[in-house]
Design a protein around this motif. Sequence first.
Motif, mmCIF file in Angstrom:
data_model
loop_
_atom_site.group_PDB
_atom_site.id
_atom_site.type_symbol
_atom_site.label_atom_id
_atom_site.label_comp_id
_atom_site.label_asym_id
_atom_site.label_seq_id
_atom_site.Cartn_x
_atom_site.Cartn_y
_atom_site.Cartn_z
ATOM 1 N N ALA A 23 2.186 -4.813 11.236
ATOM 2 C CA ALA A 23 1.523 -4.457 10.133
ATOM 3 C C ALA A 23 2.566 -3.482 9.162
ATOM 4 O O ALA A 23 3.085 -2.609 9.657
ATOM 5 C CB ALA A 23 0.183 -3.666 10.354
ATOM 6 N N ILE A 24 2.891 -3.812 8.106
ATOM 7 C CA ILE A 24 3.559 -2.978 6.953
ATOM 8 C C ILE A 24 2.624 -2.185 6.086
ATOM 9 O O ILE A 24 3.136 -1.188 5.494
ATOM 10 C CB ILE A 24 4.068 -3.845 6.076
ATOM 11 C CG1 ILE A 24 3.227 -4.876 4.999
ATOM 12 C CG2 ILE A 24 5.200 -5.088 6.566
ATOM 13 C CD1 ILE A 24 3.808 -5.496 4.023
ATOM 14 N N PHE A 25 1.265 -2.138 6.403
ATOM 15 C CA PHE A 25 0.506 -1.339 5.732
ATOM 16 C C PHE A 25 -0.909 -1.241 6.320
ATOM 17 O O PHE A 25 -1.706 -2.245 6.870
ATOM 18 C CB PHE A 25 0.181 -1.676 4.263
ATOM 19 C CG PHE A 25 -0.648 -0.926 3.613
ATOM 20 C CD1 PHE A 25 -0.068 0.164 2.690
ATOM 21 C CD2 PHE A 25 -2.110 -0.831 3.362
ATOM 22 C CE1 PHE A 25 -1.106 0.809 2.131
ATOM 23 C CE2 PHE A 25 -2.910 -0.414 2.792
ATOM 24 C CZ PHE A 25 -2.623 0.956 2.139
ATOM 25 N N THR A 26 -1.491 -0.111 6.535
ATOM 26 C CA THR A 26 -2.759 -0.001 7.231
ATOM 27 C C THR A 26 -3.484 1.254 6.508
ATOM 28 O O THR A 26 -2.946 2.239 6.112
ATOM 29 C CB THR A 26 -3.042 0.361 8.761
ATOM 30 O OG1 THR A 26 -2.086 1.656 8.996
ATOM 31 C CG2 THR A 26 -2.215 -0.895 9.395
ATOM 32 N N LEU A 96 2.672 -1.939 -2.421
ATOM 33 C CA LEU A 96 3.097 -2.317 -0.913
ATOM 34 C C LEU A 96 4.731 -2.706 -1.044
ATOM 35 O O LEU A 96 5.263 -3.042 -2.066
ATOM 36 C CB LEU A 96 2.791 -3.826 -0.690
ATOM 37 C CG LEU A 96 1.193 -3.864 -0.280
ATOM 38 C CD1 LEU A 96 0.812 -5.186 -0.032
ATOM 39 C CD2 LEU A 96 0.521 -2.772 0.812
ATOM 40 N N GLY A 97 5.679 -2.119 -0.228
ATOM 41 C CA GLY A 97 6.960 -2.003 -0.687
ATOM 42 C C GLY A 97 7.570 -2.768 0.571
ATOM 43 O O GLY A 97 6.857 -3.067 1.727
ATOM 44 N N GLY A 98 8.916 -3.216 0.511
ATOM 45 C CA GLY A 98 9.531 -3.719 1.710
ATOM 46 C C GLY A 98 9.136 -5.463 2.021
ATOM 47 O O GLY A 98 9.599 -5.771 3.042
ATOM 48 N N LEU A 99 8.654 -5.673 0.964
ATOM 49 C CA LEU A 99 8.455 -7.278 1.061
ATOM 50 C C LEU A 99 9.462 -8.217 0.988
ATOM 51 O O LEU A 99 10.462 -7.732 0.372
ATOM 52 C CB LEU A 99 7.258 -7.685 -0.050
ATOM 53 C CG LEU A 99 5.897 -6.741 0.009
ATOM 54 C CD1 LEU A 99 5.105 -7.193 -1.060
ATOM 55 C CD2 LEU A 99 5.256 -6.705 1.317
ATOM 56 N N GLY A 156 8.667 -10.695 -4.828
ATOM 57 C CA GLY A 156 9.799 -9.749 -4.823
ATOM 58 C C GLY A 156 9.521 -8.589 -3.560
ATOM 59 O O GLY A 156 8.569 -9.001 -2.764
ATOM 60 N N ALA A 157 10.347 -7.541 -3.647
ATOM 61 C CA ALA A 157 10.092 -6.532 -2.789
ATOM 62 C C ALA A 157 8.820 -5.826 -2.820
ATOM 63 O O ALA A 157 8.267 -5.251 -1.891
ATOM 64 C CB ALA A 157 11.203 -5.505 -2.815
ATOM 65 N N PHE A 158 8.097 -5.603 -3.833
ATOM 66 C CA PHE A 158 7.111 -4.946 -4.027
ATOM 67 C C PHE A 158 5.664 -5.739 -4.490
ATOM 68 O O PHE A 158 6.093 -6.930 -5.244
ATOM 69 C CB PHE A 158 7.000 -3.975 -5.128
ATOM 70 C CG PHE A 158 8.276 -2.886 -4.693
ATOM 71 C CD1 PHE A 158 7.878 -1.778 -3.829
ATOM 72 C CD2 PHE A 158 9.566 -2.960 -5.010
ATOM 73 C CE1 PHE A 158 8.783 -0.863 -3.578
ATOM 74 C CE2 PHE A 158 10.744 -2.179 -4.704
ATOM 75 C CZ PHE A 158 10.074 -1.006 -3.781
ATOM 76 N N ALA A 159 4.732 -5.478 -4.370
ATOM 77 C CA ALA A 159 3.436 -5.963 -4.782
ATOM 78 C C ALA A 159 2.284 -4.992 -4.946
ATOM 79 O O ALA A 159 2.088 -3.870 -4.117
ATOM 80 C CB ALA A 159 2.902 -7.183 -3.922
ATOM 81 N N GLN A 160 1.261 -4.991 -5.650
ATOM 82 C CA GLN A 160 0.081 -4.207 -5.922
ATOM 83 C C GLN A 160 -1.110 -4.530 -5.258
ATOM 84 O O GLN A 160 -1.577 -5.727 -5.933
ATOM 85 C CB GLN A 160 -0.071 -3.491 -7.208
ATOM 86 C CG GLN A 160 1.134 -2.503 -7.768
ATOM 87 C CD GLN A 160 0.895 -1.998 -9.006
ATOM 88 O OE1 GLN A 160 0.195 -1.275 -9.006
ATOM 89 N NE2 GLN A 160 1.276 -3.161 -10.137
ATOM 90 N N LEU A 161 -1.560 -4.326 -4.217
ATOM 91 C CA LEU A 161 -2.805 -4.816 -3.533
ATOM 92 C C LEU A 161 -3.981 -4.043 -4.084
ATOM 93 O O LEU A 161 -4.070 -2.748 -4.471
ATOM 94 C CB LEU A 161 -2.695 -4.500 -2.094
ATOM 95 C CG LEU A 161 -4.093 -4.665 -1.291
ATOM 96 C CD1 LEU A 161 -4.535 -6.336 -1.230
ATOM 97 C CD2 LEU A 161 -3.728 -4.215 0.077
ATOM 98 N N ARG A 162 -4.880 -4.912 -4.562
ATOM 99 C CA ARG A 162 -6.307 -4.020 -5.233
ATOM 100 C C ARG A 162 -7.514 -4.663 -4.820
ATOM 101 O O ARG A 162 -7.381 -5.846 -4.437
ATOM 102 C CB ARG A 162 -6.057 -4.244 -6.715
ATOM 103 C CG ARG A 162 -7.467 -3.916 -7.559
ATOM 104 C CD ARG A 162 -7.152 -3.916 -8.956
ATOM 105 N NE ARG A 162 -6.265 -3.011 -9.516
ATOM 106 C CZ ARG A 162 -5.771 -2.641 -10.718
ATOM 107 N NH1 ARG A 162 -6.087 -3.775 -11.690
ATOM 108 N NH2 ARG A 162 -4.982 -2.045 -11.019
ATOM 109 N N SER A 179 -5.376 -4.006 6.869
ATOM 110 C CA SER A 179 -4.022 -3.744 7.257
ATOM 111 C C SER A 179 -3.257 -5.038 6.559
ATOM 112 O O SER A 179 -4.055 -6.246 6.283
ATOM 113 C CB SER A 179 -3.899 -4.090 8.851
ATOM 114 O OG SER A 179 -4.408 -5.406 9.158
ATOM 115 N N VAL A 180 -2.037 -4.994 6.646
ATOM 116 C CA VAL A 180 -1.229 -6.008 5.661
ATOM 117 C C VAL A 180 0.196 -6.438 6.640
ATOM 118 O O VAL A 180 0.562 -5.468 7.167
ATOM 119 C CB VAL A 180 -0.817 -5.637 4.495
ATOM 120 C CG1 VAL A 180 -0.074 -6.932 3.804
ATOM 121 C CG2 VAL A 180 -1.767 -5.314 3.485
#
Length: 219
Positions: A23-26, A96-99, A156-162, A179-180
């Motif tokens: 997971a890159i985000f939780t 979200l970063g590091g994508l 790209g490397a970033f995205a905004q999850l909403r 979690s992503v």
Amino acid sequence: MTRHSLRLALAASLMSASAAHAAIFTDTFETYTTAPGFETFSTALAPIGGGVATWTVGGDVDVVSTSLSGFGTPASQGNYVLDLNGTGAGSITALLGGLVANQQYRVDFQYAGNMAGDLGVASRGFDVGIVGGASQFFDNPSTTFAEGAFTFTATGAFAQLRFAGNTASPYGGVIDNVSVAAVPEPHEWAMMLAGLGLVGWAARRRREQSGTAPMGVAA
Ligand SMILES: [Ca+2]
């Protein structure tokens, strides 16, 4: 294939497989309040004690104690969930970063409805999406949590999850356990299967060698 190169291939394959699943985000919404009931947030959700805000807030949202609202199911994690409607429909957005561009990612979460009031409004709907990209509607007007998932492809490397509530009520859709993680691509599945095949091959080879070759004799 020598034993050394076999080990290297196996390690590379397993590392690739585990990287694809990590997971890159939780977020479990446990760190924003200690209120016994609920606390309404506008502007941002920042961890207690300071630090960088995890989410920016549009309108307002509530961090709700599961003991207050009757979320007695084991599906939610911990003591708090996030109600996307504060005084009205609100939203939370995380960077979200590091994508990796063109890589698919899956957002997993659990969702229910805050049924503590306003029962004449049947919907506890909300949208999950990427700002400037796709979104998907979810609605579960029940205190029993369901599993939700939303998939997107990074540009790209970033995205905004909403997550955004869209009913006119102080009682909205409730989420927990966000979690992503990257979705393994077909060639990564192939590497994982190849890795499992190598494990089996190595095990067979060890069995054969242990039956025929003296200890310490390299294959
Ligand atoms: Ca929680």
